[in-house]
Design a protein around this motif. Structure first.
Motif, mmCIF file in Angstrom:
data_model
loop_
_atom_site.group_PDB
_atom_site.id
_atom_site.type_symbol
_atom_site.label_atom_id
_atom_site.label_comp_id
_atom_site.label_asym_id
_atom_site.label_seq_id
_atom_site.Cartn_x
_atom_site.Cartn_y
_atom_site.Cartn_z
ATOM 1 N N GLN A 102 0.826 -1.203 0.000
ATOM 2 C CA GLN A 102 0.000 0.000 0.000
ATOM 3 C C GLN A 102 0.867 1.263 0.000
ATOM 4 N N SER A 103 1.951 1.230 0.763
ATOM 5 C CA SER A 103 2.862 2.378 0.825
ATOM 6 C C SER A 103 3.508 2.627 -0.525
ATOM 7 N N LEU A 104 3.907 1.543 -1.182
ATOM 8 C CA LEU A 104 4.517 1.650 -2.503
ATOM 9 C C LEU A 104 3.538 2.263 -3.500
ATOM 10 N N GLU A 105 2.289 1.838 -3.445
ATOM 11 C CA GLU A 105 1.269 2.388 -4.335
ATOM 12 C C GLU A 105 1.093 3.884 -4.103
ATOM 13 N N GLN A 106 1.132 4.296 -2.833
ATOM 14 C CA GLN A 106 1.024 5.728 -2.525
ATOM 15 C C GLN A 106 2.196 6.502 -3.082
ATOM 16 N N LEU A 107 3.391 5.978 -2.908
ATOM 17 C CA LEU A 107 4.583 6.676 -3.394
ATOM 18 C C LEU A 107 4.563 6.790 -4.916
ATOM 19 N N LEU A 108 4.237 5.705 -5.585
ATOM 20 C CA LEU A 108 4.251 5.716 -7.048
ATOM 21 C C LEU A 108 3.167 6.604 -7.637
ATOM 22 N N SER A 109 2.056 6.749 -6.936
ATOM 23 C CA SER A 109 0.968 7.580 -7.449
ATOM 24 C C SER A 109 1.127 9.054 -7.087
ATOM 25 N N SER A 110 2.003 9.348 -6.118
ATOM 26 C CA SER A 110 2.125 10.722 -5.620
ATOM 27 C C SER A 110 3.424 11.408 -5.987
ATOM 28 N N VAL A 111 4.456 10.627 -6.325
ATOM 29 C CA VAL A 111 5.791 11.177 -6.566
ATOM 30 C C VAL A 111 6.306 10.694 -7.919
ATOM 31 N N ARG A 112 6.918 11.611 -8.684
ATOM 32 C CA ARG A 112 7.586 11.240 -9.931
ATOM 33 C C ARG A 112 9.039 10.889 -9.613
ATOM 34 N N PHE A 113 9.438 9.690 -9.964
ATOM 35 C CA PHE A 113 10.789 9.230 -9.656
ATOM 36 C C PHE A 113 11.685 9.292 -10.878
ATOM 37 N N SER A 114 12.923 9.708 -10.653
ATOM 38 C CA SER A 114 13.921 9.718 -11.721
ATOM 39 C C SER A 114 14.520 8.331 -11.901
ATOM 40 N N VAL A 115 14.717 7.627 -10.782
ATOM 41 C CA VAL A 115 15.300 6.289 -10.795
ATOM 42 C C VAL A 115 14.574 5.427 -9.769
ATOM 43 N N ILE A 116 14.292 4.190 -10.142
ATOM 44 C CA ILE A 116 13.792 3.188 -9.203
ATOM 45 C C ILE A 116 14.777 2.031 -9.230
ATOM 46 N N ARG A 117 15.366 1.705 -8.069
ATOM 47 C CA ARG A 117 16.374 0.642 -8.008
ATOM 48 C C ARG A 117 15.967 -0.449 -7.017
ATOM 49 N N GLY A 118 16.026 -1.679 -7.470
ATOM 50 C CA GLY A 118 15.745 -2.797 -6.583
ATOM 51 C C GLY A 118 16.293 -4.078 -7.162
ATOM 52 N N ASN A 119 16.232 -5.171 -6.381
ATOM 53 C CA ASN A 119 16.588 -6.457 -6.955
ATOM 54 C C ASN A 119 15.432 -6.943 -7.815
ATOM 55 N N LEU A 120 15.609 -8.065 -8.457
ATOM 56 C CA LEU A 120 14.609 -8.525 -9.420
ATOM 57 C C LEU A 120 13.252 -8.750 -8.764
ATOM 58 N N SER A 121 13.239 -9.338 -7.577
ATOM 59 C CA SER A 121 11.958 -9.608 -6.930
ATOM 60 C C SER A 121 11.252 -8.317 -6.542
#
Length: 271
Positions: A102-121
Motif C-alpha cells: 500500500q505504501s509503494l502504491e502511494q509513493l508511485l501515485s504521488s511522486v515522480r521518480f527519476s530512478v527506481i532501483r531494486g533487486n529482481l523480486s
C-alpha cells in the motif's frame, strides 16, 4: 560516458537528502561522502520540505518503513518534484507485506521518480499490476536465462513510471523505455554485506543530481562505479579478512575511485 559523470559529482559535491533505514544509514552516509557528494540524513516530516529545498537530490528508501516516515517521504518527494529535483526510490522489501504494498502504491501515485532501483523480486513486485509480465521467473537474480525478459520488464516499467529502472544483482540492468544497458561489474562478496543495494541507491541519487538531463547515463555510471568498487575491494581481501573488512574496503574503493580507472574497468553493454 562514465568519467564525466564521476568528475561532475566530485566537482559539484551535490547534497543528497537520504531518507533511508537504520540498518544501513551510516554506510549510506559514508558511501555518499566517498563518491564525492554530501549526505544529509533527515526524516522528520516537520523539516522534510526545508531539507529537500536545500538538497540537490532525494533518496527514498523503504527499509524499516513506518506510517510517520511514509508521510515524510510523500511530502519530501512532492516538494522535490515541485522544485525539479531528482528523486530515487529504493523499494526495500516491496511486496513483503500489505503495508509495504500500500505504501509503494502511494509513493508511485504521488511522486515522480527519476530512478527506481531494486533487486529482481522487488522490481517484479512494483511491476505487478502495472505491466504485463512475460516469462520473468521468480528468482532474485538476473541470469543469462532470464536476461531478455528482465530487460523487457524494465523497459515496460520505465514506460509506465517515467523512471530509469535499475535491477541490481550479480548482473545489473539499467533501462529507460527505449534503451537498456547490462552491467557486468561486481563481486559475489557484495551480497555478504548488508546494505550494498541501499548504498548504491545513495550513489545513484548523487550521480543523477548532477546529470538531471541524462538520468540513464548517470545511472549506468553509478552502477558501474559501485560494481567496480566491489571488485577492487575483493582484490584487497586477505585470508584473515571477513565481511567487515570487505565493507571497509568497498567504501575505501569508492573514495579512491578515479574517472579514468572507472572508464578502463567498467564492463557494460547496450542490450
Amino acid at each position: 560516458m562514465l568519467k564525466d559523470k564521476m568528475d561532475a559529482v566530485r566537482k559539484k559535491a551535490p547534497l543528497v537528502h537520504n531518507m533511508t533505514n537504520y540498518v544501513t544509514i551510516n554506510d549510506c552516509a559514508n558511501i555518499t561522502l566517498a563518491c564525492g557528494a554530501s549526505p544529509i540524513m533527515a526524516e522528520a516530516i516537520e523539516e522534510a520540505e526545508d531539507i529537500v529545498s536545500l538538497a540537490d537530490g532525494l533518496n527514498l528508501n523503504m527499509g524499516m518503513l513506518t506510517v510517520n516516515k511514509l508521510a515524510a517521504m510523500l511530502q519530501a518527494g512532492q516538494k522535490a518534484n515541485c522544485l525539479g529535483k531528482p528523486v530515487v526510490l529504493d523499494p526495500v522489501g516491496a511486496g513483503a507485506s500489505s503495508f509495504r504494498k500500500q505504501s509503494l502504491e502511494q509513493l508511485l501515485s504521488s511522486v515522480r521518480f527519476s530512478v527506481i532501483r531494486g533487486n529482481l523480486s522487488e522490481i517484479r513486485a512494483i511491476a505487478s499490476g502495472m505491466v504485463e509480465e512475460k516469462g520473468v521467473d521468480s528468482t532474485r537474480q538476473v541470469t543469462e536465462q532470464n536476461l531478455k525478459d528482465a530487460v523487457s520488464l524494465a523497459k515496460r516499467l520505465s514506460q509506465k513510471t517515467g523512471a530509469v529502472i535499475v535491477i541490481s544483482g550479480a548482473m545489473d540492468i539499467v533501462a529507460d523505455d527505449e534503451k537498456a544497458y547490462v552491467v557486468h561489474n561486481g563481486s559475489a562478496l557484495m551480497s555478504k554485506v548488508t546494505g550494498t543495494g541501499c548504498m548504491l541507491s545513495s550513489v545513484l541519487a548523487a550521480y543523477v543530481s548532477v546529470k538531471k538531463d541524462s538520468p540513464l547515463e548517470a545511472a549506468v555510471s553509478a552502477v558501474c562505479a559501485m560494481g567496480l568498487c566491489g571488485e577492487i575491494a575483493e582484490q584487497r581481501m586477505r585470508t584473515e579478512d571477513g565481511n567487515a573488512s570487505y565493507r571497509m574496503y568497498l567504501i575505501d574503493a569508492m573514495y579512491n575511485m578515479d574517472g579514468n580507472v572507472l572508464e578502463k574497468g567498467a564492463r557494460y553493454e547496450m542490450y
